[in-house]
Design a protein around this motif. Structure first.
Motif, PDB file in Angstrom:
ATOM      1  N   ASP A   1      -6.223  -9.560   1.979  1.00 48.98           N
ATOM      2  CA  ASP A   1      -5.395  -8.565   2.447  1.00 48.98           C
ATOM      3  C   ASP A   1      -4.440  -7.926   1.622  1.00 48.98           C
ATOM      4  N   LEU A   2      -3.773  -8.704   0.874  1.00 50.56           N
ATOM      5  CA  LEU A   2      -2.611  -8.178  -0.141  1.00 50.56           C
ATOM      6  C   LEU A   2      -3.409  -7.648  -1.409  1.00 50.56           C
ATOM      7  N   VAL A   3      -4.339  -8.026  -1.947  1.00 46.50           N
ATOM      8  CA  VAL A   3      -5.007  -7.350  -2.988  1.00 46.50           C
ATOM      9  C   VAL A   3      -5.355  -6.055  -2.908  1.00 46.50           C
ATOM     10  N   THR A   4      -5.972  -5.913  -1.640  1.00 51.32           N
ATOM     11  CA  THR A   4      -6.812  -4.705  -1.094  1.00 51.32           C
ATOM     12  C   THR A   4      -5.871  -3.744  -1.008  1.00 51.32           C
ATOM     13  N   ALA A   5      -4.259  -3.985  -0.648  1.00 43.94           N
ATOM     14  CA  ALA A   5      -3.442  -3.051  -0.589  1.00 43.94           C
ATOM     15  C   ALA A   5      -2.922  -2.503  -1.916  1.00 43.94           C
ATOM     16  N   CYS A   6      -3.157  -3.208  -3.155  1.00 44.52           N
ATOM     17  CA  CYS A   6      -2.899  -2.856  -4.429  1.00 44.52           C
ATOM     18  C   CYS A   6      -3.856  -1.487  -4.843  1.00 44.52           C
ATOM     19  N   ASP A   7      -3.480  -1.044  -6.074  1.00 42.01           N
ATOM     20  CA  ASP A   7      -4.221   0.272  -6.492  1.00 42.01           C
ATOM     21  C   ASP A   7      -5.420  -0.252  -7.301  1.00 42.01           C
ATOM     22  N   VAL A   8      -5.230  -1.406  -8.092  1.00 38.69           N
ATOM     23  CA  VAL A   8      -6.247  -1.914  -8.892  1.00 38.69           C
ATOM     24  C   VAL A   8      -6.234  -3.323  -8.837  1.00 38.69           C
ATOM     25  N   ARG A   9      -7.397  -3.852  -8.900  1.00 33.84           N
ATOM     26  CA  ARG A   9      -7.731  -5.413  -8.944  1.00 33.84           C
ATOM     27  C   ARG A   9      -8.355  -5.871 -10.216  1.00 33.84           C
ATOM     28  N   LEU A  10      -7.760  -6.623 -10.977  1.00 33.59           N
ATOM     29  CA  LEU A  10      -8.501  -7.573 -12.003  1.00 33.59           C
ATOM     30  C   LEU A  10      -8.286  -9.012 -11.822  1.00 33.59           C
ATOM     31  N   ALA A  11      -9.270  -9.706 -12.381  1.00 35.27           N
ATOM     32  CA  ALA A  11      -9.415 -11.063 -11.998  1.00 35.27           C
ATOM     33  C   ALA A  11      -9.900 -12.025 -13.340  1.00 35.27           C
ATOM     34  N   SER A  12      -9.616 -13.172 -13.166  1.00 31.55           N
ATOM     35  CA  SER A  12     -10.057 -14.046 -14.292  1.00 31.55           C
ATOM     36  C   SER A  12     -11.441 -14.729 -13.429  1.00 31.55           C
ATOM     37  N   ALA A  13     -12.190 -15.163 -14.695  1.00 33.88           N
ATOM     38  CA  ALA A  13     -13.485 -15.518 -14.240  1.00 33.88           C
ATOM     39  C   ALA A  13     -13.640 -16.627 -13.055  1.00 33.88           C
TER      40      ALA A  13
ATOM     41  N   ALA B   1       0.888  -1.162   0.010  1.00 30.49           N
ATOM     42  CA  ALA B   1       0.112  -0.052  -0.085  1.00 30.49           C
ATOM     43  C   ALA B   1       0.842   1.227  -0.284  1.00 30.49           C
ATOM     44  N   ASP B   2       1.899   1.313   0.754  1.00 33.21           N
ATOM     45  CA  ASP B   2       2.754   2.361   0.811  1.00 33.21           C
ATOM     46  C   ASP B   2       3.803   2.482  -0.372  1.00 33.21           C
ATOM     47  N   CYS B   3       3.998   1.736  -1.199  1.00 33.13           N
ATOM     48  CA  CYS B   3       4.790   1.580  -2.459  1.00 33.13           C
ATOM     49  C   CYS B   3       4.170   3.019  -3.218  1.00 33.13           C
ATOM     50  N   ARG B   4       5.082   3.686  -3.853  1.00 28.58           N
ATOM     51  CA  ARG B   4       4.884   5.086  -4.608  1.00 28.58           C
ATOM     52  C   ARG B   4       4.538   4.605  -5.943  1.00 28.58           C
ATOM     53  N   THR B   5       5.051   3.151  -6.463  1.00 27.00           N
ATOM     54  CA  THR B   5       4.845   3.031  -7.521  1.00 27.00           C
ATOM     55  C   THR B   5       3.464   2.283  -7.759  1.00 27.00           C
ATOM     56  N   PRO B   6       2.817   2.635  -9.027  1.00 26.81           N
ATOM     57  CA  PRO B   6       1.195   1.885  -9.175  1.00 26.81           C
ATOM     58  C   PRO B   6       1.408   0.301  -9.266  1.00 26.81           C
ATOM     59  N   THR B   7       0.575  -0.135  -8.630  1.00 25.54           N
ATOM     60  CA  THR B   7       0.412  -1.665  -8.543  1.00 25.54           C
ATOM     61  C   THR B   7      -0.987  -1.882  -8.995  1.00 25.54           C
ATOM     62  N   VAL B   8      -0.959  -3.254  -9.496  1.00 26.59           N
ATOM     63  CA  VAL B   8      -2.101  -3.750 -10.269  1.00 26.59           C
ATOM     64  C   VAL B   8      -2.057  -5.372 -10.013  1.00 26.59           C
ATOM     65  N   ALA B   9      -3.079  -5.938  -9.177  1.00 27.80           N
ATOM     66  CA  ALA B   9      -3.226  -7.210  -8.780  1.00 27.80           C
ATOM     67  C   ALA B   9      -3.982  -8.032  -9.773  1.00 27.80           C
ATOM     68  N   ALA B  10      -3.265  -8.924 -10.380  1.00 29.24           N
ATOM     69  CA  ALA B  10      -4.008  -9.873 -11.387  1.00 29.24           C
ATOM     70  C   ALA B  10      -4.272 -11.481 -10.635  1.00 29.24           C
ATOM     71  N   ILE B  11      -5.591 -11.527 -10.462  1.00 29.33           N
ATOM     72  CA  ILE B  11      -6.026 -12.471  -9.469  1.00 29.33           C
ATOM     73  C   ILE B  11      -6.593 -13.718 -10.361  1.00 29.33           C
ATOM     74  N   GLN B  12      -6.179 -14.545 -10.167  1.00 28.45           N
ATOM     75  CA  GLN B  12      -6.655 -16.127 -10.669  1.00 28.45           C
ATOM     76  C   GLN B  12      -6.757 -17.134  -9.481  1.00 28.45           C
ATOM     77  N   GLY B  13      -8.009 -17.779  -9.646  1.00 29.14           N
ATOM     78  CA  GLY B  13      -8.115 -18.973  -8.682  1.00 29.14           C
ATOM     79  C   GLY B  13      -8.468 -18.411  -7.361  1.00 29.14           C
ATOM     80  N   TRP B  14      -8.020 -19.298  -6.268  1.00 30.83           N
ATOM     81  CA  TRP B  14      -8.323 -18.846  -4.748  1.00 30.83           C
ATOM     82  C   TRP B  14      -7.701 -17.814  -4.515  1.00 30.83           C
ATOM     83  N   CYS B  15      -7.993 -16.758  -3.637  1.00 29.49           N
ATOM     84  CA  CYS B  15      -7.592 -15.528  -3.080  1.00 29.49           C
ATOM     85  C   CYS B  15      -8.422 -15.462  -1.720  1.00 29.49           C
TER      86      CYS B  15
END
Length: 271
Positions: free
Chosen positions: A126-138, A106-120
């Protein structure tokens, strides 16, 4: 400038596009090694002027199964066996260290994108909510599962999800521990978009990260700084509170029953 660790056990880092780094969770669950490696990797990438966007993803068809429960049982064993002030104070420090590891994203100054597949699950959320944007597979499945293990989630989901999905959805997720499919996660704004396949997901994540990386690094970092001016103090206050609450109340008969049931592969019987 920070440099990446020479060897990593739980993470892999590659550079699939210009100015874009990808961090892959190669371990199935979040062990003490993972929590030690994550902030070192994020600090190194954040200090690298050639890295202007970061994609965080999983491996082998899943994002993360969350906290390594065997390791967690070991760390909690002392508090369950002797819930003295000394052991509770140690546990408070331990939770704060885990929180700090996730907060490094969350504190990283560089933009972060979570690419989420399968179980999260659990710590994965906790980890993906600390990212700036979240994308997921079906096929992605999300679960704030700690309640089903007689725990209050304590490393970021309860503090960050409210600003992402809103209070009602957060309470439903946290109080049930239900498994939420990608389509429902998109409807509640947990993820921005979903994609039919993992390949499409990874392509979309890299394309989005590339669009971020094409902008002025000074300005993208400034945007994050401005957006976090309100959120970061609120999240930090919540993290401190939940760490203190768990240090006081988490050691319980229900928690012992949850770990016993997990080891015996049966549903827990909470009293």
């Amino acid at each position: 400038m920070s440099t990446l660790p020479d060897t990593l056990e739980t993470l892999a880092v590659d550079r699939p596009a210009e100015h874009v780094a990808r961090v892959s969770l190669i371990a199935r669950a979040m062990s003490p090694t993972f929590f030690a490696e994550l902030p070192r990797v994020m600090a190194a990438l954040d200090a690298d002027p050639d890295t202007r966007a970061i994609v965080i993803t999983g491996a082998d068809g899943r994002f993360s199964y969350g906290l390594d429960l065997q390791a967690a049982a070991g760390s909690l064993g002392g508090v369950l066996g002797d819930p003295s002030a000394k052991n509770r104070e140690w546990f408070l420090r331990h939770v704060r260290e885990l929180q700090g590891s996730i907060t490094s994203v969350a504190d990283c100054r560089t933009p972060t994108v979570a690419a989420i597949q399968g179980w999260c699950v659990g710590g994965g959320v906790d980890l993906v909510t600390a990212c700036d944007v979240r994308l997921a597979s079906a096929d992605a499945l999300f679960s704030v599962r700690e309640v089903r293990m007689a725990m209050v989630a304590d490393i970021g989901s309860l503090q960050r999800l409210v600003g992402i999905v809103g209070d009602g959805h957060l309470r439903e997720l946290a109080l049930t521990g239900d498994d939420v499919p990608a389509a429902d996660a998109e409807r509640m704004n947990l993820v921005n978009r979903t994609y039919a396949t993992e390949d499409e997901l990874q392509g979309a994540a890299l394309e989005l990260a590339g669009r971020m990386a094409a902008n002025s690094p000074l300005v993208t970092r400034g945007i994050k700084d401005v957006l976090d001016a309100e959120r970061a103090p609120r999240v930090e206050a919540g993290l401190r509170y939940v760490a203190a609450w768990n240090a006081a109340f988490l050691p319980s008969a229900d928690l012992q029953e949850a770990f016993t049931a997990f080891a015996e592969k049966r549903p827990p019987r909470f009293e």
